[in-house]
Design an enzyme around this catalytic site. Sequence first.
Site, PDB file in Angstrom:
ATOM      1  CB  THR A  72      61.893  57.983   1.395  1.00  0.00           C
ATOM      2  OG1 THR A  72      62.049  59.278   0.806  1.00  0.00           O
ATOM      3  CG2 THR A  72      63.145  57.619   2.175  1.00  0.00           C
ATOM      4  CB  SER A 198      55.954  59.724  -3.810  1.00  0.00           C
ATOM      5  OG  SER A 198      55.649  60.627  -2.764  1.00  0.00           O
ATOM      6  CG  HIS A 200      54.727  64.514  -1.787  1.00  0.00           C
ATOM      7  ND1 HIS A 200      55.597  65.527  -2.127  1.00  0.00           N
ATOM      8  CD2 HIS A 200      55.505  63.483  -1.382  1.00  0.00           C
ATOM      9  CE1 HIS A 200      56.852  65.113  -1.918  1.00  0.00           C
ATOM     10  NE2 HIS A 200      56.818  63.878  -1.467  1.00  0.00           N
ATOM     11  CB  THR A 236      47.150  51.550  11.854  1.00  0.00           C
ATOM     12  OG1 THR A 236      47.269  50.769  13.039  1.00  0.00           O
ATOM     13  CG2 THR A 236      45.704  51.990  11.676  1.00  0.00           C
ATOM     14  CB  CYS A 325      67.403  66.102  -0.849  1.00  0.00           C
ATOM     15  SG  CYS A 325      65.795  65.493  -1.299  1.00  0.00           S
TER      16      CYS A 325
END
Length: 385
Positions: A72, A198, A200, A236, A325
Site C-alpha cells: 500500500t 510486499s 507478506h 527508523t 478488502c
Amino acid sequence: MNAVYLDNAATTRVAPEVLEAILPFLKEQFGNPSSFHSFGSSHMEAIEKARGQVARLLGAKCEEVYFTSGGTESDNQALRGAVKIDPSRKGIVTSAVEHPAVLETARALEKEGCKLDIAGVNENGELDIESLRALVNKQTAVVSIMAANNETGVIMPLKEAAGIAHEAGALFHTDAVQMVGKSPIDVHSLSIDILSLSAHKFHGPKGIGAIYIKKGIELPPMLTGGHQEKGARSGTYNAPGIVGLGKAAELALTHLKDTVARERTLREEFEKRVLESCPGAFVVAENASRRLPGTVTIIFKGIESEAVLTLLDMQGIYASSGSACSTGSKNPSHVLYAMGVDYTLANSALRFSLSRYTTDEEIDRTVELLSRVVERLRRISPYAE
Ligand SMILES: *Cc1c(COP(=O)(O)O)cnc(C)c1O
C-alpha cells in the site's frame, strides 16, 4: 484435522527460515541501524544483504530498492510521487481491475486536481491495450498497471503497457504484489520504472515491503524525516522486517521454478476436478492467455459464495470470496464487474489461492468437501436451475 489454507493471495504464512532470520533482531540485536555505535550500525550489513536479496529477485540493482511498510505504501509513493515530478504532467492512467491501494490513491489524487483515466479489461480480465493507448498522452505522469490480478490471477502485458507509457514520455509503475515471489519478473526486460512489492504475500512478515525505483528517476518521497533510504523513505529501519523480507525473497528465488511448476499442476488439477464434480461451476478468466500458477476464482452458479465459505470454514478449509478488502462490504468485486460478470454471478465467486506449502492431500480434501457443500446448497437454493 489440520486446517487447509487456500487464501494465499490475501496473505501467507511466514516461512520457518524467515522466522529464524528475524528472531535475533527482535531479541538481542535491537540497536538502531542508523546509530554511530557499532551495536546499532552493524545491522546496516544485514539490511544491505536484504536489499541485495530483493534486488536479485527483481533483476534490479541494490541501489534501486527502497524499503517501505508494504504494498500500500509503495503504491501510494509511486502515484503521489509521479504526479509531483513535472507540473505539466498531472495525468494518471490505470486499469479498472487494480487493487484499491492503486485505485483509491488515484481517485484521491483526482480530487486533488490530477486527471484520472481508467482503461478497461476484456471478459477474460485482460487489459484492453488499445483502450490504454488512447488514454495516454503528453500530460500523463504515470501509467500504473498491476503485474497480476489478485482475484483472477490474470497476468498483465507489462512490456506493452510500459512501451505505451514511454512513447508518451510517462513513467511506468506496476503493482507487482501478486507476482513477486510467485512468478518470475524482471524489471529490465519489462522496462519497469517503478514497482511495488510486499513481503507478506510471499512468506515474509506483514508490514514490510519495497519499492523499486529505476536509477535516474527522482521520485519524491512521501515521508520526510530522518533521511533514511537516501531520503527516499524516512523512518527508523524496521530491521526485523527487512531481514525477513530479504530471506523471503531469497527463498522465493531458490524455489521459484519448482513452485511455479507444482502450483500450476495442483491448480489445474483442482480446477478440472471441481468443474467435474460441481455442476454449474466455471472458472473466471479461464481463457486468459497468462495466469498466475496458483490463483483461481470459480463461480458456482446459483449459490451464495458466503454460504460455501461458511461451510468450508466449519471444516477448517479457508478460501475467500474475492479480495479481503471488499469482503464484508457487500459490494460485488470491482474486478468481476469490470469483466462484465453480472451481480448475481459475482456473488457466487470463490477464490482459491495456493502456496508452495499446499499439498496434494489438501487439494483432495477441498475438492471432496466442495462437491458435497455445493450439492447440499444447490438442493436448498431458490436460484438453482
Ligand atoms: C495485498 C496487495 C496490496 C497491499 O499490500 P500490503 O502490503 O498489504 O499493503 C497491494 N496490491 C495488491 C495487488 C495486493 O494483492
